[in-house]
Design a protein around this motif. Sequence first.
Motif, PDB file in Angstrom:
ATOM      1  N   LEU A 190       0.831  -1.212   0.000  1.00  0.00           N
ATOM      2  CA  LEU A 190       0.000   0.000   0.000  1.00  0.00           C
ATOM      3  C   LEU A 190       0.867   1.265   0.000  1.00  0.00           C
ATOM      4  O   LEU A 190       0.529   2.256  -0.649  1.00  0.00           O
ATOM      5  CB  LEU A 190      -0.954  -0.010   1.183  1.00  0.00           C
ATOM      6  N   THR A 191       1.986   1.210   0.683  1.00  0.00           N
ATOM      7  CA  THR A 191       2.914   2.342   0.663  1.00  0.00           C
ATOM      8  C   THR A 191       3.481   2.540  -0.742  1.00  0.00           C
ATOM      9  O   THR A 191       3.656   3.677  -1.201  1.00  0.00           O
ATOM     10  CB  THR A 191       4.048   2.129   1.684  1.00  0.00           C
ATOM     11  N   SER A 192       3.730   1.441  -1.439  1.00  0.00           N
ATOM     12  CA  SER A 192       4.243   1.549  -2.810  1.00  0.00           C
ATOM     13  C   SER A 192       3.243   2.272  -3.710  1.00  0.00           C
ATOM     14  O   SER A 192       3.637   3.005  -4.628  1.00  0.00           O
ATOM     15  CB  SER A 192       4.568   0.163  -3.378  1.00  0.00           C
ATOM     16  N   SER A 193       1.965   2.087  -3.457  1.00  0.00           N
ATOM     17  CA  SER A 193       0.940   2.762  -4.256  1.00  0.00           C
ATOM     18  C   SER A 193       1.011   4.278  -4.061  1.00  0.00           C
ATOM     19  O   SER A 193       0.816   5.048  -5.005  1.00  0.00           O
ATOM     20  CB  SER A 193      -0.441   2.239  -3.872  1.00  0.00           C
ATOM     21  N   PHE A 194       1.278   4.705  -2.840  1.00  0.00           N
ATOM     22  CA  PHE A 194       1.455   6.132  -2.570  1.00  0.00           C
ATOM     23  C   PHE A 194       2.590   6.693  -3.423  1.00  0.00           C
ATOM     24  O   PHE A 194       2.458   7.737  -4.065  1.00  0.00           O
ATOM     25  CB  PHE A 194       1.740   6.373  -1.076  1.00  0.00           C
ATOM     26  N   VAL A 215      -3.032  -3.802  -9.257  1.00  0.00           N
ATOM     27  CA  VAL A 215      -2.423  -4.915  -8.529  1.00  0.00           C
ATOM     28  C   VAL A 215      -2.562  -4.697  -7.012  1.00  0.00           C
ATOM     29  O   VAL A 215      -2.832  -5.635  -6.262  1.00  0.00           O
ATOM     30  CB  VAL A 215      -0.951  -5.102  -8.958  1.00  0.00           C
ATOM     31  N   ASP A 216      -2.426  -3.463  -6.581  1.00  0.00           N
ATOM     32  CA  ASP A 216      -2.612  -3.153  -5.156  1.00  0.00           C
ATOM     33  C   ASP A 216      -4.057  -3.377  -4.713  1.00  0.00           C
ATOM     34  O   ASP A 216      -4.303  -3.909  -3.634  1.00  0.00           O
ATOM     35  CB  ASP A 216      -2.202  -1.709  -4.860  1.00  0.00           C
ATOM     36  N   VAL A 217      -5.005  -2.972  -5.535  1.00  0.00           N
ATOM     37  CA  VAL A 217      -6.423  -3.169  -5.200  1.00  0.00           C
ATOM     38  C   VAL A 217      -6.743  -4.661  -5.094  1.00  0.00           C
ATOM     39  O   VAL A 217      -7.481  -5.085  -4.200  1.00  0.00           O
ATOM     40  CB  VAL A 217      -7.343  -2.462  -6.222  1.00  0.00           C
ATOM     41  N   VAL A 218      -6.172  -5.458  -5.968  1.00  0.00           N
ATOM     42  CA  VAL A 218      -6.390  -6.908  -5.882  1.00  0.00           C
ATOM     43  C   VAL A 218      -5.947  -7.410  -4.507  1.00  0.00           C
ATOM     44  O   VAL A 218      -6.650  -8.184  -3.858  1.00  0.00           O
ATOM     45  CB  VAL A 218      -5.639  -7.651  -7.010  1.00  0.00           C
ATOM     46  N   TRP A 219      -4.780  -6.954  -4.043  1.00  0.00           N
ATOM     47  CA  TRP A 219      -4.279  -7.407  -2.738  1.00  0.00           C
ATOM     48  C   TRP A 219      -5.190  -6.950  -1.601  1.00  0.00           C
ATOM     49  O   TRP A 219      -5.315  -7.628  -0.588  1.00  0.00           O
ATOM     50  CB  TRP A 219      -2.847  -6.956  -2.508  1.00  0.00           C
ATOM     51  N   ILE A 220      -5.836  -5.803  -1.763  1.00  0.00           N
ATOM     52  CA  ILE A 220      -6.765  -5.318  -0.737  1.00  0.00           C
ATOM     53  C   ILE A 220      -7.906  -6.324  -0.540  1.00  0.00           C
ATOM     54  O   ILE A 220      -8.439  -6.470   0.556  1.00  0.00           O
ATOM     55  CB  ILE A 220      -7.289  -3.910  -1.087  1.00  0.00           C
ATOM     56  N   PHE A 221      -8.260  -7.061  -1.578  1.00  0.00           N
ATOM     57  CA  PHE A 221      -9.269  -8.110  -1.466  1.00  0.00           C
ATOM     58  C   PHE A 221      -8.657  -9.440  -1.022  1.00  0.00           C
ATOM     59  O   PHE A 221      -9.252 -10.183  -0.247  1.00  0.00           O
ATOM     60  CB  PHE A 221     -10.008  -8.300  -2.793  1.00  0.00           C
ATOM     61  N   PHE A 222      -7.464  -9.746  -1.521  1.00  0.00           N
ATOM     62  CA  PHE A 222      -6.823 -11.015  -1.189  1.00  0.00           C
ATOM     63  C   PHE A 222      -6.364 -11.080   0.267  1.00  0.00           C
ATOM     64  O   PHE A 222      -6.472 -12.119   0.905  1.00  0.00           O
ATOM     65  CB  PHE A 222      -5.626 -11.273  -2.112  1.00  0.00           C
ATOM     66  N   TYR A 223      -5.820  -9.984   0.773  1.00  0.00           N
ATOM     67  CA  TYR A 223      -5.297  -9.987   2.139  1.00  0.00           C
ATOM     68  C   TYR A 223      -6.351 -10.399   3.162  1.00  0.00           C
ATOM     69  O   TYR A 223      -6.125 -11.347   3.923  1.00  0.00           O
ATOM     70  CB  TYR A 223      -4.676  -8.621   2.465  1.00  0.00           C
ATOM     71  N   PRO A 224      -7.513  -9.752   3.215  1.00  0.00           N
ATOM     72  CA  PRO A 224      -8.490 -10.202   4.215  1.00  0.00           C
ATOM     73  C   PRO A 224      -9.017 -11.618   3.934  1.00  0.00           C
ATOM     74  O   PRO A 224      -9.254 -12.374   4.863  1.00  0.00           O
ATOM     75  CB  PRO A 224      -9.614  -9.166   4.149  1.00  0.00           C
ATOM     76  N   ALA A 225      -9.142 -11.959   2.664  1.00  0.00           N
ATOM     77  CA  ALA A 225      -9.656 -13.300   2.327  1.00  0.00           C
ATOM     78  C   ALA A 225      -8.705 -14.393   2.795  1.00  0.00           C
ATOM     79  O   ALA A 225      -9.138 -15.462   3.203  1.00  0.00           O
ATOM     80  CB  ALA A 225      -9.893 -13.403   0.823  1.00  0.00           C
ATOM     81  N   LEU A 226      -7.408 -14.128   2.739  1.00  0.00           N
ATOM     82  CA  LEU A 226      -6.433 -15.137   3.146  1.00  0.00           C
ATOM     83  C   LEU A 226      -6.027 -15.046   4.622  1.00  0.00           C
ATOM     84  O   LEU A 226      -5.825 -16.055   5.271  1.00  0.00           O
ATOM     85  CB  LEU A 226      -5.170 -15.023   2.277  1.00  0.00           C
ATOM     86  N   TYR A 227      -5.896 -13.846   5.136  1.00  0.00           N
ATOM     87  CA  TYR A 227      -5.311 -13.657   6.459  1.00  0.00           C
ATOM     88  C   TYR A 227      -6.322 -13.374   7.567  1.00  0.00           C
ATOM     89  O   TYR A 227      -6.026 -13.606   8.730  1.00  0.00           O
ATOM     90  CB  TYR A 227      -4.301 -12.508   6.436  1.00  0.00           C
ATOM     91  N   LEU A 228      -7.482 -12.798   7.231  1.00  0.00           N
ATOM     92  CA  LEU A 228      -8.357 -12.309   8.280  1.00  0.00           C
ATOM     93  C   LEU A 228      -9.723 -13.003   8.373  1.00  0.00           C
ATOM     94  O   LEU A 228     -10.262 -13.131   9.471  1.00  0.00           O
ATOM     95  CB  LEU A 228      -8.587 -10.794   8.095  1.00  0.00           C
ATOM     96  N   MET A 229     -10.283 -13.404   7.264  1.00  0.00           N
ATOM     97  CA  MET A 229     -11.648 -13.919   7.260  1.00  0.00           C
ATOM     98  C   MET A 229     -11.678 -15.423   7.515  1.00  0.00           C
ATOM     99  O   MET A 229     -10.948 -16.179   6.871  1.00  0.00           O
ATOM    100  CB  MET A 229     -12.324 -13.609   5.924  1.00  0.00           C
TER     101      MET A 229
END
Length: 189
Positions: free
Chosen positions: A64-68, A172-186
């Motif tokens: 996310l920092t890279s997107s900035f 690519v960053d937006v995709v990770w915004i969906f993948f991260y919670p799906a893999l790590y949090l939910m």
Amino acid sequence: MSTHEMSLEAYRQRVATNRIGLWLFIISDAFMFGALLVTRFYLLGGRRPELDQTLGLIVTSVLLTSSFFMNRAEAMIAAGNRRGFLSSTLITMVLGIAFLVGVIGFEWRLAPFGPADGAEGAVFYMMTGMHAFHVLTGVIFLFVVFRNGLKGHYSPERHWAVEACANYWHFVDVVWIFFYPALYLMGTL
């Protein structure tokens, strides 16, 4: 005819066409990532893989920092600030590589399962592998844009490649915004 020789109006028309092509590519790629997300919930349901939560948060923060910095790079070249563009593009590349090292170099090795270890392994390695492939292609795209920036190929009026690279990187960053919670949090372990 090179981009430098082309009239500004012809350049703008070409960019408009290129923009449509880029967005069609991004939309088609979004379907593939969407299918991976659906597969995750279909195969794992309310369960989630046992992954290192701290590492997941770190690699997500890095991306996310890279997107900035990618956004900053695009804004800098649009404002005619070549030095700011180059430094922000370089930082984006470094952060992209750090993300890849975090996921492939650490998370893949720390996961308590392999790619062939059932649905968890298949889902995790396919989702992170496809995403990592896209981050890698983004880093290569960034390198090309950076190299061309060093050669002075971009100006406030002519920087379509930087815009295209930024759009791809943000996707690519937006995709990770969906993948991260799906893999790590939910879900539950």
